[in-house]
Motif scaffolding. Structure first.
Motif, PDB file in Angstrom:
ATOM      1  N   GLY A 184     -32.978 -11.267 -38.572  1.00  0.00           N
ATOM      2  CA  GLY A 184     -32.936 -11.158 -37.114  1.00  0.00           C
ATOM      3  C   GLY A 184     -32.139 -12.297 -36.500  1.00  0.00           C
ATOM      4  N   ILE A 185     -32.416 -13.511 -36.957  1.00  0.00           N
ATOM      5  CA  ILE A 185     -31.671 -14.689 -36.488  1.00  0.00           C
ATOM      6  C   ILE A 185     -30.198 -14.554 -36.842  1.00  0.00           C
ATOM      7  N   TYR A 186     -29.946 -14.137 -38.065  1.00  0.00           N
ATOM      8  CA  TYR A 186     -28.587 -13.963 -38.579  1.00  0.00           C
ATOM      9  C   TYR A 186     -27.801 -12.960 -37.735  1.00  0.00           C
ATOM     10  N   PHE A 187     -28.426 -11.838 -37.434  1.00  0.00           N
ATOM     11  CA  PHE A 187     -27.780 -10.779 -36.662  1.00  0.00           C
ATOM     12  C   PHE A 187     -27.495 -11.230 -35.229  1.00  0.00           C
ATOM     13  N   VAL A 188     -28.479 -11.833 -34.591  1.00  0.00           N
ATOM     14  CA  VAL A 188     -28.324 -12.268 -33.191  1.00  0.00           C
ATOM     15  C   VAL A 188     -27.217 -13.317 -33.061  1.00  0.00           C
ATOM     16  N   MET A 189     -27.190 -14.278 -33.979  1.00  0.00           N
ATOM     17  CA  MET A 189     -26.148 -15.309 -33.931  1.00  0.00           C
ATOM     18  C   MET A 189     -24.759 -14.694 -34.133  1.00  0.00           C
ATOM     19  N   THR A 190     -24.672 -13.691 -35.005  1.00  0.00           N
ATOM     20  CA  THR A 190     -23.387 -13.016 -35.231  1.00  0.00           C
ATOM     21  C   THR A 190     -22.922 -12.301 -33.970  1.00  0.00           C
ATOM     22  N   VAL A 191     -23.831 -11.604 -33.304  1.00  0.00           N
ATOM     23  CA  VAL A 191     -23.496 -10.875 -32.072  1.00  0.00           C
ATOM     24  C   VAL A 191     -23.058 -11.843 -30.977  1.00  0.00           C
ATOM     25  N   ILE A 192     -23.754 -12.962 -30.854  1.00  0.00           N
ATOM     26  CA  ILE A 192     -23.382 -13.961 -29.834  1.00  0.00           C
ATOM     27  C   ILE A 192     -21.968 -14.468 -30.084  1.00  0.00           C
ATOM     28  N   GLN A 193     -21.639 -14.729 -31.345  1.00  0.00           N
ATOM     29  CA  GLN A 193     -20.289 -15.208 -31.649  1.00  0.00           C
ATOM     30  C   GLN A 193     -19.243 -14.150 -31.328  1.00  0.00           C
ATOM     31  N   ILE A 194     -19.517 -12.897 -31.656  1.00  0.00           N
ATOM     32  CA  ILE A 194     -18.572 -11.820 -31.354  1.00  0.00           C
ATOM     33  C   ILE A 194     -18.301 -11.755 -29.852  1.00  0.00           C
ATOM     34  N   ILE A 195     -19.357 -11.870 -29.053  1.00  0.00           N
ATOM     35  CA  ILE A 195     -19.211 -11.826 -27.593  1.00  0.00           C
ATOM     36  C   ILE A 195     -18.352 -12.983 -27.101  1.00  0.00           C
ATOM     37  N   PRO A 203      -9.044  -9.737 -29.916  1.00  0.00           N
ATOM     38  CA  PRO A 203      -9.291  -8.289 -30.040  1.00  0.00           C
ATOM     39  C   PRO A 203     -10.591  -8.009 -30.780  1.00  0.00           C
ATOM     40  N   LEU A 204     -11.182  -6.834 -30.525  1.00  0.00           N
ATOM     41  CA  LEU A 204     -12.476  -6.489 -31.108  1.00  0.00           C
ATOM     42  C   LEU A 204     -12.425  -6.511 -32.631  1.00  0.00           C
ATOM     43  N   PHE A 205     -11.379  -5.919 -33.219  1.00  0.00           N
ATOM     44  CA  PHE A 205     -11.274  -5.893 -34.680  1.00  0.00           C
ATOM     45  C   PHE A 205     -11.229  -7.314 -35.240  1.00  0.00           C
ATOM     46  N   ASP A 206     -10.406  -8.164 -34.644  1.00  0.00           N
ATOM     47  CA  ASP A 206     -10.298  -9.554 -35.087  1.00  0.00           C
ATOM     48  C   ASP A 206     -11.633 -10.289 -34.911  1.00  0.00           C
ATOM     49  N   SER A 207     -12.314  -9.999 -33.798  1.00  0.00           N
ATOM     50  CA  SER A 207     -13.599 -10.662 -33.523  1.00  0.00           C
ATOM     51  C   SER A 207     -14.643 -10.308 -34.564  1.00  0.00           C
ATOM     52  N   LEU A 208     -14.688  -9.035 -34.933  1.00  0.00           N
ATOM     53  CA  LEU A 208     -15.642  -8.605 -35.953  1.00  0.00           C
ATOM     54  C   LEU A 208     -15.364  -9.299 -37.285  1.00  0.00           C
ATOM     55  N   CYS A 209     -14.110  -9.284 -37.708  1.00  0.00           N
ATOM     56  CA  CYS A 209     -13.750  -9.897 -38.998  1.00  0.00           C
ATOM     57  C   CYS A 209     -14.003 -11.396 -38.988  1.00  0.00           C
ATOM     58  N   ALA A 210     -13.634 -12.066 -37.891  1.00  0.00           N
ATOM     59  CA  ALA A 210     -13.831 -13.519 -37.800  1.00  0.00           C
ATOM     60  C   ALA A 210     -15.313 -13.869 -37.791  1.00  0.00           C
ATOM     61  N   ALA A 211     -16.109 -13.088 -37.059  1.00  0.00           N
ATOM     62  CA  ALA A 211     -17.554 -13.348 -36.994  1.00  0.00           C
ATOM     63  C   ALA A 211     -18.223 -13.093 -38.333  1.00  0.00           C
ATOM     64  N   PHE A 212     -17.823 -12.020 -39.026  1.00  0.00           N
ATOM     65  CA  PHE A 212     -18.384 -11.744 -40.349  1.00  0.00           C
ATOM     66  C   PHE A 212     -18.097 -12.905 -41.300  1.00  0.00           C
ATOM     67  N   GLY A 213     -16.864 -13.400 -41.258  1.00  0.00           N
ATOM     68  CA  GLY A 213     -16.484 -14.506 -42.133  1.00  0.00           C
ATOM     69  C   GLY A 213     -17.172 -15.809 -41.770  1.00  0.00           C
TER      70      GLY A 213
END
Length: 479
Positions: A184-195, A203-213
């Motif tokens: 839960g913590i992991y997911f929320v922190m990832t979403v905050i970074q994407i935002i 761009p959304l695609f770049d944001s997803l890849c950068a946040a995953f990494g």
């Protein structure tokens, strides 16, 4: 050995991996890429193998430490082999050894690549590379524990085998609840970074890849220059989140439950942040003449220190060209690594602290032979079992590094390249120095050396022993 429960969990791993591959599959549909068929074929294979393995629940519930370690090691191997199939089927990485190297690098959040130009890859393949970081960051077995209604007393054995650090503790009485809290913590922190990345114009695609990494502290970039082409704001956001994901997640749980005093008393976190601050200060002063600006020098130093100590591996500059003092500090940070209980790799700050406290205790005993001195962390006495396992870990750690450097030396590259290649893979960092620096890659190594480095990545992510147990004859005996 309880084989039935091992195969049962591996079956769930395969089914879960099939579900994960829907993300690159959907990406292929959005961008109209034919490479998406590679993921469709792999999904079918995963389900064809996984469904029969989970058709019937195992009758034997006995699941001890041995089974936990073997299950984790085999699960990661199976996960990596199946994860490599889309690279092979799509033709992105046709060589099986290279494909497995790239996939293991992704799942172990290493970020070392054999690819010279990632920008030619299809979007679906790029997002799969980055998504493997997010999957492997917290641990796929931890994810399964958070979802499946497993019964029995074996949950903790799985977490101990997969979670990084010298010891693992439950945040709440039930292990399944602990796993849910962590993810839960992991997911929320990832979403905050994407935002935050989206707000900075990424761009959304770049944001997803950068946040995953970043979340998985992995480091696979979708640009040939890693993160150098993005704005200062975006680089600062990534710097902050790399450091945040390198902190022990127990600290976040304590903050969420308003146990602020306990959170701020965590020695490991304090030393981790202190090491980062000192390293950034020294490197900033050392590279000032290269950039001519305090702010730019500070930003570059902070990014690279955060990237290396958390074992993320992103880069905004070719730090291979930095002065020797700065390069030496970065190599030292490769060994230290992030906090236990984070998504980072390396030896871990907690183990470094334990070793330092052990040395101080031995010196004290030399001066006062009859004294009784306990080693404490966060005000609690460290059990002898943890001290013993830490010492053994360091011994095996050194032996594996020495052996790996010797084995890949047959490729006849320079010592700095070989040493930092092993250090970067074993500590799950990604880039090293010289030929494997930020602008280089691991493609020039022979297939034999790539297998050695692949082993190092898996051993580093699984804290060595789960993988080594696979090579012990007694492991496979039925008692």
């Amino acid at each position: 050995m309880n084989y039935s429960i091992i195969f049962y969990i591996i079956g769930w791993i395969l089914k879960l991996e099939a579900i994960f591959m829907f993300l690159p599959g959907i990406t292929a549909v959005i961008y109209g890429e034919t490479s998406g068929f590679a993921f469709l074929i792999t999904i079918i294979i995963c389900l064809a193998l996984g469904i029969p393995l989970t058709w019937k629940k195992p009758s034997k519930k006995a699941f001890y430490t041995k089974e936990g370690f073997v299950t984790v090691a085999l699960s990661w191997i199976v996960l990596s082999i199946m994860g490599a199939l889309p690279f092979i089927f799509s033709g992105s990485i046709p060589n099986p050894v290279d494909a497995i190297f790239e996939t293991v690098s992704g799942f172990t959040t290493t970020g070392a690549s054999i690819l010279a130009d990632v920008e030619i890859l299809p979007h679906c393949v790029l997002i799969w590379r980055s998504f493997t970081h997010w999957i492997g960051g917290m641990g796929v077995l931890v994810f399964i524990l958070s979802l499946l209604p497993l019964t029995g007393g074996y949950h903790m054995n799985l977490m101990k085998a997969e979670s990084p650090g010298p010891s693992v503790s439950k945040l709440v009485p039930k292990v399944q609840s602990t796993a849910k809290i962590l993810y839960g913590i992991y997911f929320v922190m990832t979403v905050i970074q994407i935002i935050l990345l989206l707000l900075g114009g990424m761009p959304l695609f770049d944001s997803l890849c950068a946040a995953f990494g970043t979340a998985g502290t992995g480091g696979f970039g979708i640009k040939s220059d890693s993160m150098a082409g993005y704005s200062t704001y975006l680089q600062v956001v990534i710097t902050i989140f790399m450091i945040l994901f390198g902190i022990n997640f127990n600290a976040y749980f304590l903050l969420i439950t308003r146990k602020f005093a306990q959170a701020f008393k965590m020695e490991e976190v304090r030393y981790y942040l202190g090491i980062i601050a000192i390293a950034v200060l020294i490197i900033t002063c050392n590279i000032y003449h290269m950039y001519g600006s305090v702010s730019e020098s500070l930003q570059q130093a902070a990014f690279q220190v955060g990237s290396i100590i958390t074992t993320t591996g992103y880069a905004t500059t070719d730090f291979n060209l930095w002065p020797e003092i700065s390069r030496t500090i970065l190599v030292m940070l490769m060994f230290i690594g992030a906090c236990a209980g984070s998504t980072g790799g390396g030896i871990k700050v907690s183990r470094i602290l334990i070793l330092c406290k052990t040395i101080r205790k031995e010196l004290h005993i030399f001066l006062h032979p009859n004294a009784v001195k306990k080693i404490k962390m966060d005000g609690k006495v460290i059990p002898h079992e943890v001290l013993r396992s830490t010492n053994i870990f360091i011994i095996v750690y050194i032996l594996i590094i020495a052996g790996s450097v010797f084995l890949i030396a047959f490729d006849d590259f320079d010592l700095i390249t070989n040493f930092t290649a092993v250090t970067a893979t074993f500590n799950n960092i990604g880039p090293g120095l010289e030929l494997v620096g930020p602008i280089g890659n691991f493609g020039m190594f022979s297939w034999f050396s790539k297998i050695v480095l692949t082993f190092d990545m898996l051993a580093g992510r699984l804290e060595i022993f789960p993988l080594l147990l696979l090579f012990v004859r007694d492991t496979w005996k039925k008692f």
